[in-house]
Design an enzyme around this catalytic site. Structure first.
Site, PDB file in Angstrom:
ATOM      1  N   LEU A  79     -43.366   7.030 -16.358  1.00 52.87           N
ATOM      2  CA  LEU A  79     -44.640   7.363 -15.721  1.00 52.87           C
ATOM      3  C   LEU A  79     -45.779   6.465 -16.162  1.00 52.87           C
ATOM      4  O   LEU A  79     -46.742   6.268 -15.433  1.00 52.87           O
ATOM      5  CB  LEU A  79     -45.021   8.819 -16.025  1.00 52.87           C
ATOM      6  CG  LEU A  79     -44.040   9.899 -15.576  1.00 52.87           C
ATOM      7  CD1 LEU A  79     -44.546  11.266 -15.989  1.00 52.87           C
ATOM      8  CD2 LEU A  79     -43.831   9.836 -14.068  1.00 52.87           C
ATOM      9  N   GLY A  80     -45.685   5.939 -17.352  1.00 53.34           N
ATOM     10  CA  GLY A  80     -46.767   5.109 -17.881  1.00 53.34           C
ATOM     11  C   GLY A  80     -46.318   4.406 -19.137  1.00 53.34           C
ATOM     12  O   GLY A  80     -45.321   4.770 -19.755  1.00 53.34           O
ATOM     13  N   GLY A  82     -47.952   2.385 -22.721  1.00 56.36           N
ATOM     14  CA  GLY A  82     -49.094   2.020 -23.548  1.00 56.36           C
ATOM     15  C   GLY A  82     -48.702   1.002 -24.597  1.00 56.36           C
ATOM     16  O   GLY A  82     -47.600   0.446 -24.573  1.00 56.36           O
ATOM     17  N   LYS A 102     -44.046  11.492 -24.083  1.00 56.91           N
ATOM     18  CA  LYS A 102     -44.506  10.192 -24.571  1.00 56.91           C
ATOM     19  C   LYS A 102     -43.661   9.817 -25.777  1.00 56.91           C
ATOM     20  O   LYS A 102     -43.703  10.480 -26.808  1.00 56.91           O
ATOM     21  CB  LYS A 102     -45.989  10.237 -24.944  1.00 56.91           C
ATOM     22  CG  LYS A 102     -46.503   8.889 -25.443  1.00 56.91           C
ATOM     23  CD  LYS A 102     -48.017   8.787 -25.416  1.00 56.91           C
ATOM     24  CE  LYS A 102     -48.687   9.614 -26.465  1.00 56.91           C
ATOM     25  NZ  LYS A 102     -50.130   9.305 -26.578  1.00 56.91           N
ATOM     26  N   ASP A 197     -62.319   7.507 -28.440  1.00 54.60           N
ATOM     27  CA  ASP A 197     -61.832   6.620 -27.374  1.00 54.60           C
ATOM     28  C   ASP A 197     -62.024   7.257 -26.000  1.00 54.60           C
ATOM     29  O   ASP A 197     -61.135   7.215 -25.153  1.00 54.60           O
ATOM     30  CB  ASP A 197     -60.361   6.276 -27.609  1.00 54.60           C
ATOM     31  CG  ASP A 197     -59.902   5.060 -26.796  1.00 54.60           C
ATOM     32  OD1 ASP A 197     -60.763   4.228 -26.442  1.00 54.60           O
ATOM     33  OD2 ASP A 197     -58.701   4.940 -26.516  1.00 54.60           O
ATOM     34  N   ASN A 463     -78.050 -29.095 -11.191  1.00 52.11           N
ATOM     35  CA  ASN A 463     -79.279 -28.642 -11.866  1.00 52.11           C
ATOM     36  C   ASN A 463     -79.142 -27.272 -12.524  1.00 52.11           C
ATOM     37  O   ASN A 463     -80.111 -26.702 -13.009  1.00 52.11           O
ATOM     38  CB  ASN A 463     -80.456 -28.620 -10.880  1.00 52.11           C
ATOM     39  CG  ASN A 463     -80.311 -27.521  -9.830  1.00 52.11           C
ATOM     40  OD1 ASN A 463     -79.241 -26.926  -9.680  1.00 52.11           O
ATOM     41  ND2 ASN A 463     -81.381 -27.263  -9.096  1.00 52.11           N
TER      42      ASN A 463
END
Length: 547
Positions: A79-80, A82, A102, A197, A463
């Protein structure tokens, strides 16, 4: 420690119902975490050596699962991901409940500080009382290869992604989100915890509904504190970092600052302090100048702006507390706050890729023309896959179907912007050059050197400014017809000091507007922060401990 339970879970739920998960332990997929430790059971001294020195991370905060995590939970799709861990959709084998797991690889916990971060994350999640606004931890356990945090599954995606998809919120919606965020801060502070965080990516919606509960996640950088205690370690994400963090002398007030940055983003779509480099961002934070002039701020209520100012008060002693924020007039009268979609202005910036973005697209093409083959190889391959009929352009339908093939590599916000870029392209399709330009914009591939080169391309007389005539010339080359009107619109948007020309700083600001700052807000390492801190001390921007 990386986001948990990201939005692909919604699709995964249907797969689960159709037997993606095995009915018994033996039918599951290979245990991924056991294989990662490099000391498998196959033999030799390597495996035995690992067993003797096996790293125990959780101690009293967790339990051992000798047979591996899949003894208790069936793991499914990712799912993700890190910095330290990967989050999987999982199912409790007994209750059949869908959860998120996780898994933090022990091989990546290289220092005692890394180990302590994980242990403290679990301790803090256990310590905080149950709340509808905080993702709940069901179990923390470890096996040979990884630490596993099993928590409730959130299927509504990140607050971050909803901001991108909408451009920004109405004041009423922003007030509701801000209240939830500050209530989380208040709960943490009451129980002796600084989050450290807070950012949109660390808030997930429980489901896809408009009124879905918003939940705080990821306490990997959080820390326990006592009243009056000060900290010096620089952690967090640059755009949300309070000035006293950079000065290495901070307390719980930093969470209010970060929440104030989120509120600013909710109301206008970009952060209040940003620059081309990390050091530039830090210096902008230390200067503390907040822009309330650019659209849509003239249409934002004075009460909303007052709250932003007080949350982004540079002196932490004068900054509002969580209680004071919740008592502020704007939040107290949230139901009466304007419900007019302010987002049309900012959303149109993200959506159009025309007018101002016509110039930006031209600049991106200049940059693309000077990139090496290696730098664009992945984008070229992606274009070929999406161009299924090999006609040299990617149509709207090809893009939609192609996105599915690359779904694991593109965030929802990036998908949304690609589709919207096609919608306003004029032909409803992207040729390779346009596809490359959009991809450069989304992937933040344009660094300082690229931007300087592009600026010099437009600044024909050297310039130091792109003047209306030079802008006009560039747009003629790009095939624009309504040139005078476009030039006027570009200057209105980009020429922030209203001197009738575009400076390098204004050019960079234009190029950075969009998704790049969001990319840059992801997790930064302690090493980079320490290096940044040293640079700031050397150039005199920061005096240690100076409030």
């Amino acid at each position: 420690m990386g986001n948990c339970c990201r939005s692909p879970a919604a699709a995964a739920r249907e797969d689960v119902k159709t037997s993606h998960f095995p009915a018994s332990t033996g039918g599951g997929k290979k245990k991924p975490h056991q294989a990662r430790n490099g000391g498998g059971g196959g033999g030799g001294g390597g495996g035995g050596g690992w067993e003797k020195k096996r790293l125990s991370v959780l101690g009293e905060e967790g339990s051992e699962v000798n047979g591996g995590i899949e003894e208790k939970y069936a793991l499914d799709r990712e799912l993700g991901r890190g910095e330290f861990g990967v989050t999987y959709l999982c199912m409790d084998r007994c209750s059949r409940e869908l959860l998120a797991c996780k898994s933090i690889s022990k091989r990546k916990l290289r220092t005692p500080v890394d180990v302590e971060d994980v242990r403290r994350e679990v301790a803090i999640m256990r310590h905080l009382p149950r709340s509808a606004s905080i993702v709940s931890l069901r179990e923390a356990c470890e096996d040979d290869g990884a630490v596993h945090l099993v928590m409730e599954l959130c299927e509504g995606g990140e607050l971050f992604d909803r901001i991108v998809a909408r451009g920004h919120y109405t004041e009423r919606a922003a007030a509701a989100v801000t209240r939830t965020i500050v209530e989380v801060v208040q709960l943490c502070h009451r129980h002796g915890v600084i989050h450290r965080d807070l950012k949109p990516e660390n808030f997930l919606f429980a489901n896809k509904k408009e009124n879905s509960p918003l939940k705080a996640i990821d306490f990997g950088l959080s820390i326990f504190f006592k009243p009056g205690e000060k900290f010096s370690e620089i952690v967090g994400s640059p755009y949300y970092m309070a000035p006293e963090v950079l000065k290495r002398n901070y307390g719980p007030e930093i969470d209010i600052w970060s929440a104030g940055v989120i509120l600013y983003i909710l109301l206008c779509g970009v952060p209040p302090f940003w620059a081309e480099t990390e050091q530039g961002v830090a210096q902008a934070i230390l200067r503390g100048n907040i822009d309330f002039k650019r659209e849509p701020w003239p249409n934002v209520s004075d009460n909303a702006k007052d709250l932003v100012r007080q949350m982004l008060q540079p002196d932490p002693k004068l900054r509002l507390t969580a209680k004071q924020v919740l008592e502020h007039t704007w939040l107290q009268n949230a139901k009466k706050a304007p419900n007019v979609p302010l987002g049309d202005i900012v959303k149109s910036r993200l959506k159009q890729f025309s007018r101002m973005n016509r110039f930006k697209r031209r600049a991106l093409r200049v940059i693309a023309d000077h990139l090496s083959a290696e730098e664009v190889e992945d984008i070229k391959d992606m274009f070929k896959v999406m161009d299924t009929d090999n006609d040299g352009i990617v149509s709207y339908e090809e893009l939609k179907s192609g996105i599915a093939k690359f779904g694991s590599h593109l965030a929802e916000s990036e998908v949304q912007m690609l589709i919207e870029a096609v919608d306003t392209n004029g032909r409803g399709a992207l040729d390779y050059g346009e596809f490359l330009a959009v991809s450069l914009h989304l992937q933040r591939m344009a660094n300082g050197e690229h931007l300087r080169r592009a600026f010099l391309f437009f600044d024909k007389d050297g310039n130091g400014y792109i003047e209306p005539e030079e802008l006009q010339e560039a747009l003629v080359e790009d095939g624009a017809t309504d040139i005078m009107e476009v030039v006027k619109d570009i200057l209105q948007e980009v020429d922030t000091d209203k001197d009738g020309k575009i400076s390098y700083e204004e050019f960079v600001a234009m190029m950075k507007t969009g998704t790049d700052w969001r990319k840059a807000s992801r997790h930064y390492s302690r090493g980079r922060f320490n290096s940044l801190s040293i640079r700031l001390i050397k150039d005199g921007s920061v005096k240690l401990g100076n409030e």
